[in-house]
Design an enzyme around this catalytic site. Structure first.
Site, PDB file in Angstrom:
ATOM      1  NE  ARG A  67      -2.320   1.194   3.641  1.00  0.00           N
ATOM      2  CZ  ARG A  67      -3.022   1.066   4.774  1.00  0.00           C
ATOM      3  NH1 ARG A  67      -4.318   0.824   4.738  1.00  0.00           N
ATOM      4  NH2 ARG A  67      -2.425   1.148   5.949  1.00  0.00           N
ATOM      5  CE  LYS A 110      -1.673   4.906   7.386  1.00  0.00           C
ATOM      6  NZ  LYS A 110      -2.905   5.440   8.005  1.00  0.00           N
ATOM      7  CD  GLU A 116     -11.505   6.572   6.206  1.00  0.00           C
ATOM      8  OE1 GLU A 116     -11.002   5.475   6.491  1.00  0.00           O
ATOM      9  OE2 GLU A 116     -10.889   7.426   5.544  1.00  0.00           O
TER      10      GLU A 116
HETATM   11  C1  PXG Z   1      -8.013   7.506   7.611  1.00  0.00           C
HETATM   12  C2  PXG Z   1      -7.788   6.085   8.029  1.00  0.00           C
HETATM   13  N1  PXG Z   1      -8.742   5.175   7.787  1.00  0.00           N
HETATM   14  C3  PXG Z   1      -8.582   3.870   8.140  1.00  0.00           C
HETATM   15  C4  PXG Z   1      -7.426   3.448   8.769  1.00  0.00           C
HETATM   16  C5  PXG Z   1      -7.264   1.993   9.115  1.00  0.00           C
HETATM   17  O1  PXG Z   1      -6.342   1.428   8.179  1.00  0.00           O
HETATM   18  P1  PXG Z   1      -5.401   0.203   8.627  1.00  0.00           P
HETATM   19  O2  PXG Z   1      -6.333  -0.920   9.054  1.00  0.00           O
HETATM   20  O3  PXG Z   1      -4.592  -0.117   7.411  1.00  0.00           O
HETATM   21  O4  PXG Z   1      -4.560   0.711   9.752  1.00  0.00           O
HETATM   22  C6  PXG Z   1      -6.410   4.367   9.000  1.00  0.00           C
HETATM   23  C7  PXG Z   1      -5.150   3.933   9.634  1.00  0.00           C
HETATM   24  N2  PXG Z   1      -5.143   4.521  10.907  1.00  0.00           N
HETATM   25  C8  PXG Z   1      -4.127   4.435  11.758  1.00  0.00           C
HETATM   26  C9  PXG Z   1      -3.118   3.568  11.511  1.00  0.00           C
HETATM   27  C10 PXG Z   1      -2.085   3.550  12.422  1.00  0.00           C
HETATM   28  C11 PXG Z   1      -2.082   4.414  13.513  1.00  0.00           C
HETATM   29  C12 PXG Z   1      -3.127   5.267  13.689  1.00  0.00           C
HETATM   30  C13 PXG Z   1      -3.120   6.184  14.858  1.00  0.00           C
HETATM   31  O5  PXG Z   1      -4.242   6.591  15.249  1.00  0.00           O
HETATM   32  O6  PXG Z   1      -2.017   6.494  15.321  1.00  0.00           O
HETATM   33  C14 PXG Z   1      -4.166   5.285  12.835  1.00  0.00           C
HETATM   34  C15 PXG Z   1      -6.571   5.703   8.641  1.00  0.00           C
HETATM   35  O7  PXG Z   1      -5.599   6.616   8.874  1.00  0.00           O
END
Ligand code: PXG
Length: 289
Positions: free
Chosen positions: A50, A149, A182
Site C-alpha cells: 500500500r 495514505k 469512515e
Molecule cells: C483515515 C484512516 N482510515 C482507516 C485506517 C485503518 O487502516 P489500517 O487498518 O490499514 O490501519 C487508518 C489507519 N489509521 C491508523 C493507523 C495507524 C495508527 C493510527 C493512529 O491513530 O495512530 C491510525 C486511517 O488513517
C-alpha cells in the site's frame, strides 16, 4: 531508540530531517502505521504494498524495492529489542527549494520508527465507544485521493478535534454526498440481521489493512459481506457497529450522536471478529528477529 533514516540506523537524537523537506513544508509524502505482535510484523507486505501504491499515486519515485523496505523495517524493529509495538514508516518527497514543484526535490527521504504502542484503554473494548458525526467531510476524490495514505492528515486531525470537543473518542466522517466514509483514523463496519456491511472504498475510505483482514475472517466464519454506500440511517438501525484500524484493531461502537446502537453493549459478532483478529495477529506475520 534507534531510527532508520535514509539507510542508516541512528539514535533518535541524531534523527533529523531538513527544514526544506517537502514532507514538512507541504505534507508531500506518504506513510504507514504497522503493528508487530509476539516477534512478528503483522501484514508487513500488505502495508508496504500500500505504501508503494500511495507513493505511485503521488508520483513519488521510490528508490528502494518493496523487498528492501520490508528488510529495513525488520532491521529497525530488531535493533530496538521490542517484541510488541508499533511502526511508523514515513517517506517524504525529500528536501528541495521552496515551492510546490516536487521536481525540485532530487531524492525522497525515508525514516522508520519502531516503538511501543499506547493502546486504547481496555474499558473501551469492554464497554464500546460513543461516536459523533463530525461536520468535517472527507474530501472529494478529485480534491485528494482518500486511498492515498499521505502526510496530508489535517482533514483527519480537524475531524478528531471535533470528536474530542464533542466528548467522543472518534467521529464518523461523511463524504460530500453525505454517505458514511469512515472515521478519522479507522474503517467502519455494521452488522444487520447477521450480515456484515461496510462502506465502499470509493465512498472516501482508506483501503484499510485491518478492514481487509475482517473481510477474510467474515468469509471464514461464513458471514455474508455487503460493501455498499451507507448513511447514518444504516448505523442507527444496525444491530452492531465496530471500527477497525492498525492501532485500534477491532473496537466496538455502542452509540452514534447519542443514539444507542443495538442493546448499547458490544455485539456478539463484534467480539467474535476481535477474537479471530487477535488469533491471527498473534500467530501470523513476518518474523523480524
Ligand atoms: C483515515 C484512516 N482510515 C482507516 C485506517 C485503518 O487502516 P489500517 O487498518 O490499514 O490501519 C487508518 C489507519 N489509521 C491508523 C493507523 C495507524 C495508527 C493510527 C493512529 O491513530 O495512530 C491510525 C486511517 O488513517
Amino acid at each position: 531508540m534507534k531510527i532508520w533514516l535514509d539507510g542508516k540506523l541512528v539514535d533518535e537524537q541524531q534523527a533529523k530531517i531538513s527544514i526544506f523537506d517537502h514532507g514538512l513544508l507541504y505534507g508531500d509524502g506518504v506513510f504507514e502505521g504497522i503493528r508487530f505482535y509476539n516477534g512478528r510484523i503483522f501484514r508487513l507486505e500488505e502495508h508496504i504494498h500500500r505504501l508503494f501504491d500511495s507513493a505511485k499515486a503521488i508520483l513519488l519515485n521510490m528508490p528502494w524495492t518493496q523487498e528492501e523496505v520490508c528488510k529495513f523495517t525488520c532491521e529497525t524493529v530488531a535493533a530496538n529489542g521490542i517484541t510488541d509495538g508499533y511502526i511508523r514508516l514515513v517517506v517524504t518527497r525529500g528536501a528541495g527549494e521552496l515551492g510546490l514543484n516536487p521536481y525540485l526535490c532530487p531524492k525522497p527521504s525515508m525514516f522508520i520508527i519502531a516503538s511501543t504502542i499506547k493502546l486504547y484503554p481496555e474499558e473501551h473494548y469492554r464497554n464500546g465507544l460513543a461516536l459523533i458525526t463530525c461536520a468535517t467531510r472527507r474530501p472529494a476524490p478529485a480534491a485528494l485521493m482518500p486511498q492515498v495514505k499521505s502526510l496530508n492528515y489535517l482533514n483527519n486531525v480537524m475531524a478528531k478535534v471535533e470528536a474530542i470537543q464533542g466528548g467522543a473518542l472518534e467521529a464518523v466522517m461523511l463524504n460530500e454526498q453525505g454517505y458514511v466514509a469512515e472515521c478519522t483514523g479507522d474503517n467502519l463496519f455494521i452488522i444487520k440481521n447477521g450480515e456484515l456491511l461496510t462502506p465502499l472504498i470509493s465512498d472516501g475510505a482508506l483501503d484499510g489493512i485491518t478492514r481487509a483482514v475482517i473481510l477474510e475472517i467474515a468469509a471464514k466464519l461464513g458471514v455474508k459481506v455487503v460493501e455498499r454506500s451507507l448513511t447514518r440511517y444504516d448505523i442507527f438501525i444496525s444491530d452492531e457497529c465496530f471500527l477497525t484500524g492498525t492501532a485500534a484493531e477491532v473496537i466496538p461502537v455502542v452509540s452514534l450522536d447519542r443514539r444507542v446502537i443495538g442493546d448499547g453493549k458490544p455485539g456478539e459478532l463484534t467480539r467474535k471478529f476481535l477474537a479471530e483478529f487477535h488469533s491471527l495477529a498473534m500467530s501470523t506475520g513476518t518474523p523480524f528477529a
